[in-house]
Design a protein around this motif. Structure first.
Motif, PDB file in Angstrom:
ATOM      1  N   THR A 183       0.822  -1.202   0.000  1.00  0.00           N
ATOM      2  CA  THR A 183       0.000   0.000   0.000  1.00  0.00           C
ATOM      3  C   THR A 183       0.863   1.261   0.000  1.00  0.00           C
ATOM      4  O   THR A 183       2.056   1.227   0.310  1.00  0.00           O
ATOM      5  CB  THR A 183      -0.910   0.038   1.245  1.00  0.00           C
ATOM      6  N   HIS A 184       0.221   2.372  -0.341  1.00  0.00           N
ATOM      7  CA  HIS A 184       0.890   3.674  -0.279  1.00  0.00           C
ATOM      8  C   HIS A 184       1.380   3.956   1.137  1.00  0.00           C
ATOM      9  O   HIS A 184       2.500   4.454   1.341  1.00  0.00           O
ATOM     10  CB  HIS A 184      -0.072   4.782  -0.724  1.00  0.00           C
ATOM     11  N   ASP A 185       0.548   3.653   2.128  1.00  0.00           N
ATOM     12  CA  ASP A 185       0.914   3.937   3.515  1.00  0.00           C
ATOM     13  C   ASP A 185       2.165   3.172   3.934  1.00  0.00           C
ATOM     14  O   ASP A 185       3.020   3.698   4.657  1.00  0.00           O
ATOM     15  CB  ASP A 185      -0.242   3.576   4.451  1.00  0.00           C
ATOM     16  N   MET A 186       2.266   1.921   3.510  1.00  0.00           N
ATOM     17  CA  MET A 186       3.422   1.104   3.878  1.00  0.00           C
ATOM     18  C   MET A 186       4.723   1.714   3.379  1.00  0.00           C
ATOM     19  O   MET A 186       5.695   1.870   4.127  1.00  0.00           O
ATOM     20  CB  MET A 186       3.266  -0.310   3.304  1.00  0.00           C
ATOM     21  N   VAL A 187       4.746   2.063   2.088  1.00  0.00           N
ATOM     22  CA  VAL A 187       5.972   2.615   1.498  1.00  0.00           C
ATOM     23  C   VAL A 187       6.251   4.004   2.056  1.00  0.00           C
ATOM     24  O   VAL A 187       7.402   4.347   2.361  1.00  0.00           O
ATOM     25  CB  VAL A 187       5.863   2.658  -0.038  1.00  0.00           C
ATOM     26  N   SER A 188       5.219   4.815   2.202  1.00  0.00           N
ATOM     27  CA  SER A 188       5.413   6.173   2.715  1.00  0.00           C
ATOM     28  C   SER A 188       6.018   6.166   4.114  1.00  0.00           C
ATOM     29  O   SER A 188       6.871   6.988   4.443  1.00  0.00           O
ATOM     30  CB  SER A 188       4.076   6.926   2.735  1.00  0.00           C
ATOM     31  N   ALA A 189       5.580   5.227   4.946  1.00  0.00           N
ATOM     32  CA  ALA A 189       6.124   5.145   6.302  1.00  0.00           C
ATOM     33  C   ALA A 189       7.612   4.842   6.274  1.00  0.00           C
ATOM     34  O   ALA A 189       8.405   5.439   7.024  1.00  0.00           O
ATOM     35  CB  ALA A 189       5.375   4.079   7.097  1.00  0.00           C
ATOM     36  N   PHE A 190       8.020   3.916   5.402  1.00  0.00           N
ATOM     37  CA  PHE A 190       9.445   3.589   5.329  1.00  0.00           C
ATOM     38  C   PHE A 190      10.237   4.759   4.758  1.00  0.00           C
ATOM     39  O   PHE A 190      11.337   5.078   5.236  1.00  0.00           O
ATOM     40  CB  PHE A 190       9.680   2.343   4.479  1.00  0.00           C
ATOM     41  N   SER A 321      12.586  -3.686   7.678  1.00  0.00           N
ATOM     42  CA  SER A 321      11.934  -3.475   8.970  1.00  0.00           C
ATOM     43  C   SER A 321      12.920  -3.129  10.067  1.00  0.00           C
ATOM     44  O   SER A 321      12.533  -2.676  11.131  1.00  0.00           O
ATOM     45  CB  SER A 321      11.158  -4.736   9.376  1.00  0.00           C
ATOM     46  N   SER A 322      14.215  -3.399   9.812  1.00  0.00           N
ATOM     47  CA  SER A 322      15.221  -3.097  10.820  1.00  0.00           C
ATOM     48  C   SER A 322      16.492  -2.616  10.139  1.00  0.00           C
ATOM     49  O   SER A 322      16.674  -2.784   8.926  1.00  0.00           O
ATOM     50  CB  SER A 322      15.520  -4.327  11.684  1.00  0.00           C
ATOM     51  N   TYR A 323      17.362  -2.024  10.937  1.00  0.00           N
ATOM     52  CA  TYR A 323      18.608  -1.470  10.400  1.00  0.00           C
ATOM     53  C   TYR A 323      19.721  -1.644  11.426  1.00  0.00           C
ATOM     54  O   TYR A 323      19.478  -1.729  12.639  1.00  0.00           O
ATOM     55  CB  TYR A 323      18.445   0.023  10.092  1.00  0.00           C
ATOM     56  N   TYR A 324      20.940  -1.684  10.909  1.00  0.00           N
ATOM     57  CA  TYR A 324      22.100  -1.705  11.797  1.00  0.00           C
ATOM     58  C   TYR A 324      23.199  -0.881  11.161  1.00  0.00           C
ATOM     59  O   TYR A 324      23.734  -1.238  10.104  1.00  0.00           O
ATOM     60  CB  TYR A 324      22.592  -3.134  12.034  1.00  0.00           C
ATOM     61  N   ASP A 325      23.491   0.265  11.757  1.00  0.00           N
ATOM     62  CA  ASP A 325      24.601   1.104  11.308  1.00  0.00           C
ATOM     63  C   ASP A 325      25.888   0.535  11.910  1.00  0.00           C
ATOM     64  O   ASP A 325      26.049   0.525  13.142  1.00  0.00           O
ATOM     65  CB  ASP A 325      24.409   2.554  11.770  1.00  0.00           C
ATOM     66  N   VAL A 326      26.770   0.057  11.061  1.00  0.00           N
ATOM     67  CA  VAL A 326      27.997  -0.585  11.547  1.00  0.00           C
ATOM     68  C   VAL A 326      28.932   0.498  12.078  1.00  0.00           C
ATOM     69  O   VAL A 326      29.354   1.383  11.326  1.00  0.00           O
ATOM     70  CB  VAL A 326      28.678  -1.388  10.433  1.00  0.00           C
ATOM     71  N   PRO A 327      29.268   0.475  13.371  1.00  0.00           N
ATOM     72  CA  PRO A 327      30.011   1.592  13.964  1.00  0.00           C
ATOM     73  C   PRO A 327      31.472   1.667  13.555  1.00  0.00           C
ATOM     74  O   PRO A 327      32.046   2.753  13.494  1.00  0.00           O
ATOM     75  CB  PRO A 327      29.867   1.337  15.470  1.00  0.00           C
ATOM     76  N   SER A 328      32.079   0.518  13.285  1.00  0.00           N
ATOM     77  CA  SER A 328      33.502   0.497  12.959  1.00  0.00           C
ATOM     78  C   SER A 328      33.830  -0.832  12.296  1.00  0.00           C
ATOM     79  O   SER A 328      33.006  -1.756  12.280  1.00  0.00           O
ATOM     80  CB  SER A 328      34.356   0.683  14.216  1.00  0.00           C
ATOM     81  N   VAL A 329      35.044  -0.946  11.784  1.00  0.00           N
ATOM     82  CA  VAL A 329      35.463  -2.197  11.144  1.00  0.00           C
ATOM     83  C   VAL A 329      35.357  -3.330  12.169  1.00  0.00           C
ATOM     84  O   VAL A 329      35.901  -3.226  13.278  1.00  0.00           O
ATOM     85  CB  VAL A 329      36.911  -2.088  10.627  1.00  0.00           C
ATOM     86  N   CYS A 343      12.984  -0.225  12.526  1.00  0.00           N
ATOM     87  CA  CYS A 343      12.775   1.132  12.025  1.00  0.00           C
ATOM     88  C   CYS A 343      11.562   1.729  12.742  1.00  0.00           C
ATOM     89  O   CYS A 343      10.756   1.002  13.342  1.00  0.00           O
ATOM     90  CB  CYS A 343      12.523   1.109  10.508  1.00  0.00           C
ATOM     91  N   ASP A 344      11.424   3.043  12.666  1.00  0.00           N
ATOM     92  CA  ASP A 344      10.305   3.708  13.335  1.00  0.00           C
ATOM     93  C   ASP A 344       8.979   3.096  12.900  1.00  0.00           C
ATOM     94  O   ASP A 344       8.729   2.916  11.703  1.00  0.00           O
ATOM     95  CB  ASP A 344      10.305   5.204  13.009  1.00  0.00           C
ATOM     96  N   GLY A 345       8.141   2.813  13.886  1.00  0.00           N
ATOM     97  CA  GLY A 345       6.825   2.264  13.596  1.00  0.00           C
ATOM     98  C   GLY A 345       6.795   0.765  13.378  1.00  0.00           C
ATOM     99  O   GLY A 345       5.731   0.184  13.150  1.00  0.00           O
ATOM    100  N   GLU A 346       7.972   0.124  13.426  1.00  0.00           N
ATOM    101  CA  GLU A 346       8.064  -1.327  13.218  1.00  0.00           C
ATOM    102  C   GLU A 346       8.370  -2.019  14.551  1.00  0.00           C
ATOM    103  O   GLU A 346       8.814  -1.380  15.514  1.00  0.00           O
ATOM    104  CB  GLU A 346       9.191  -1.654  12.235  1.00  0.00           C
ATOM    105  N   SER A 347       8.174  -3.324  14.585  1.00  0.00           N
ATOM    106  CA  SER A 347       8.561  -4.103  15.761  1.00  0.00           C
ATOM    107  C   SER A 347       9.125  -5.445  15.321  1.00  0.00           C
ATOM    108  O   SER A 347       8.678  -6.022  14.325  1.00  0.00           O
ATOM    109  CB  SER A 347       7.365  -4.322  16.701  1.00  0.00           C
ATOM    110  N   LEU A 348      10.141  -5.912  16.031  1.00  0.00           N
ATOM    111  CA  LEU A 348      10.714  -7.236  15.826  1.00  0.00           C
ATOM    112  C   LEU A 348      10.420  -8.058  17.077  1.00  0.00           C
ATOM    113  O   LEU A 348      10.738  -7.635  18.191  1.00  0.00           O
ATOM    114  CB  LEU A 348      12.226  -7.157  15.606  1.00  0.00           C
TER     115      LEU A 348
END
Length: 526
Positions: A183-190, A321-329, A343-348
Motif C-alpha cells: 500500500t501507499h501507507d506502507m511505502v510512505s512510512a518507510f 523493517s530493521s537497520y544496523y549502522d555498523v560503527p567500525s570495522v 525502524c520507526d513504527g516497526e517491531s521485531l
C-alpha cells in the motif's frame, strides 16, 4: 499519509528544473518537471484505455526513465502496478497475469517475444501499450505507443484513489507465485523513516540497482523522488562485471549505493575498489541476504569515510523493517553483522513456541508495525497462515527466520526455518523449483536443496533427480527444460543424476544427506 505519486509532484513544484532520473546510459535524463508531466500523460492514456481506481497495470519492460514514469503514471491513474521480470518464462508470467488480471500491459521491445508467448499461453485479449514505438508482435496488436502518449495534454487526470500501490509477486512453494499487496501507507512510512535516518537531500545521486520487480527498488525510487535527489538507473548489462560496476559508482559520483550483498562480495573478490575510492560516496547500504563479515571489513577499510548500514526485512513488511549502522570495522570477522533494531513504527518479536523469547534465546522472528502488508493477493488461506496474532494481540508476520535479541535489544539473524533461501538477493522457494523440475518428462523424483558452497552468490541451488525406467535425461537437457519454466536465477547451478534419491527412516527424501552430497570432498593432506 502521503500518496507515492504526490512525492514526485511536490518535488517538481519545489525544484522543477532539477534532474530526477538518469538513464542507464547516462545520456537520457528527465527533470522533475518533465517527469511530472510525462506521468500525467501516461495516467491520462491509461484512464482513456479503461483503467479505473484499483485496476492493475502490468509492466514488462527494462529499467529506463520511461518505465519508472509508467509506474508513477499508473498511480496517478488510480491504478495498481504489477512489475514483472520480462526475462521470465512465458508460462510463469502467464500465471502472474492470470492472478493479477491487469487491465493494461505496458511493455517495451525487451518483452515483445514474451507478450507473444502470453498469447500462446492462452491470454489472447491483452491490451498492450508500448513504452516506445509500436511493438511488432506476431500475436498481439499494440493499443498505444509512446508517440500517442506524448501528444496528450500534461494535465493530471482527476480520478479516485486506491490504497494499494503495487503487487510484487514472489516465489511460491506450490509453484504459483504469490502476489504481495503493497500500500501507499506502507511505502510512505518507510520513506519517511529513511529520509530522516540517512539524511537524503536534493542533489544526492542515488543508485537504482535492483530490478523493478524486486522490492528494494521501491526504496530507491520513492525516497529519491521525495528528497528531490537524482536516481541513476544502473544498467542490467553490468551484471557481475566488477570493474564496470565500480566504474559506474565512480563516474556517476554516486552519494549512495544500495544493492544485495552478492554484488558487494563480487567487487571485493575482484579487488575492484581502490583505497579511498568513490570520493563522492557517503553511504553504502545492503539488504536481501547476509553480507559476509570479511567482505564488509574489506569495504570498510577501503572506504573509511563511508557510512555502512545493514537493512533487513521481507517483501511482506515493505523493503526493510530493521537497520544496523555498523560503527567500525568489525574486530572479529567470524561474527555475523546484526540485523539491528526496528525502524520507526516497526517491531521485531522473537517467539519461542508462542511466547516471547528471553534475551539471548533463539526463536522465530516475527515482524509487526506500519510496514505490514494486508496480505497475499486473492489468497486468504496463505495470508492467514503468514500473518498471525502475537502474544500482545498485535498483528505480526511470520518470517520463517531464526533470530535472537541481545541485552541491548539488537537482533541477530541466525538462519532459515524452512526451505526458503536467498540467492543473489532473490528470495526463492525451493518448492517452486521442485514443482518445475517435476513437470519435465522423464523425471521420476527430485529434490532441490540450498547449499552454502562459499560462493559470492549466497546459497547455491542444487538439484538431484532420478529418471523413469528407459528414459534418458542428461543434465544439459534438464537445465534447458527447467530454464523454460522458472527465471534464470532459479535454475539450479549444481545437478546430480541418481538411481535412487536417499531416504530417511520415514521414507522421505533425506535432504541433509543430499546437501552433503553436493559439498566438495575435503582435500587430502599431502
Amino acid at each position: 499519509m502521503t500518496r507515492l505519486e504526490d512525492l514526485l509532484t511536490a518535488s517538481a513544484e519545489r525544484s522543477p528544473g532539477s534532474t530526477a532520473l538518469v538513464g542507464p546510459d547516462g545520456v537520457e535524463t528527465l527533470s522533475y518537471a518533465d517527469l511530472d508531466a510525462l506521468t500525467n500523460r501516461i495516467a491520462s492514456m491509461l484512464v482513456d484505455r479503461g483503467v479505473a481506481p484499483g485496476d492493475r497495470v502490468g509492466v514488462l519492460a527494462a529499467k529506463t526513465p520511461w518505465t519508472i514514469a509508467s509506474l508513477i503514471g499508473t498511480l496517478k491513474a488510480g491504478g495498481v502496478y504489477v512489475p514483472v521480470d520480462s526475462a521470465s518464462p512465458a508460462a510463469r508470467v502467464a500465471r502472474i497475469v492470470r492472478s493479477a488480471e491487469p487491465t493494461v500491459l505496458l511493455a517495451d521491445a525487451t518483452a515483445e517475444t514474451l507478450v507473444d508467448g502470453l498469447v500462446d499461453e492462452g491470454l489472447p485479449d491483452l491490451t498492450v501499450g508500448s513504452l516506445e514505438s509500436p511493438l511488432e508482435g506476431e500475436r498481439f496488436t499494440t493499443a498505444f505507443a509512446a508517440g500517442d502518449i506524448a501528444a496528450l495534454d500534461p494535465t493530471r487526470p482527476d480520478v479516485g484513489k486506491d490504497p494499494l500501490a503495487h503487487l510484487l509477486f514472489t516465489s511460491g512453494s506450490t509453484g504459483i507465485p504469490k502476489g504481495v499487496m503493497i500500500t501507499h501507507d506502507m511505502v510512505s512510512a518507510f520513506v519517511d523513516w529513511a529520509l530522516g535516518h540517512f539524511g537524503t537531500k536534493p542533489g544526492d545521486r542515488i543508485s537504482g540497482h535492483p530490478p523493478l520487480h524486486f522490492d528494494l527498488s521501491t526504496f530507491d525510487i520513492y525516497a529519491t523522488l521525495a528528497a528531490g535527489a537524482e536516481l541513476h538507473l544502473v544498467p542490467a548489462s553490468l551484471g557481475l562485471d566488477a570493474r564496470r560496476t565500480a566504474a559506474f559508482i565512480r563516474d556517476r559520483e554516486l552519494t549512495q549505493w544500495f544493492s544485495v550483498p552478492s554484488v558487494l562480495t563480487y567487487l571485493a573478490r575482484f579487488d575492484a575498489v581502490g583505497q579511498d575510492d568513490f570520493p563522492a560516496l557517503e553511504r553504502l547500504l545492503w539488504c536481501g541476504e547476509v553480507l559476509p563479515t570479511p567482505i564488509l571489513a574489506h569495504w570498510m577499510r577501503k572506504l573509511p569515510r563511508v557510512r555502512f548500514t545493514n537493512l533487513y526485512g521481507p517483501t511482506e513488511a515493505t523493503i526493510a523493517s530493521s537497520y544496523y549502522d555498523v560503527p567500525s570495522v568489525p574486530e572479529d570477522e567470524s561474527v555475523p553483522v546484526p540485523i539491528g533494531r526496528p525502524c520507526d513504527g516497526e517491531s521485531l518479536v522473537v517467539l519461542d513456541e508462542g511466547r516471547e523469547a528471553a534475551v539471548g534465546e533463539i526463536g522465530e522472528l516475527y515482524i509487526g508495525g506500519v510496514g505490514l502488508s494486508p496480505g497475499y493477493w486473492r489468497d486468504q488461506e496463505k495470508t492467514d497462515a503468514a500473518f498471525v496474532t502475537g502474544p500482545d494481540g498485535e498483528r505480526i508476520y511470520k518470517t520463517g527466520d531464526l533470530a535472537r535479541a541481545d541485552a541491548d535489544g539488537v537482533v541477530h539473524f541466525l538462519g532459515r526455518t524452512d526451505s526458503q533461501i536467498k540467492s543473489r538477493g532473490y528470495r526463492i522457494e525451493l518448492g517452486e523449483i521442485e514443482t518445475a523440475v517435476n513437470t519435465v518428462s522423464g523425471v521420476r523424483e527430485c529434490a532441490v536443496v540450498g547449499v552454502d558452497l562459499g560462493g559470492f552468490e549466497g546459497t547455491t541451488i542444487c538439484c538431484a533427480y532420478s529418471v523413469t525406467e528407459g528414459a534418458e535425461l542428461p543434465v544439459n537437457d534438464m537445465r534447458r527444460a527447467v530454464g523454460t519454466l522458472v527465471p534464470r536465477y532459479m535454475v539450479p547451478a549444481k545437478w546430480l543424476v541418481l538411481d535412487e534419491l536417499p531416504k530417511n527412516v520415514n521414507g522421505k527424501i533425506d535432504r541433509p544427506v543430499l546437501r552433503e552430497r553436493f559439498r566438495p570432498a575435503p582435500k587430502e593432506s599431502e
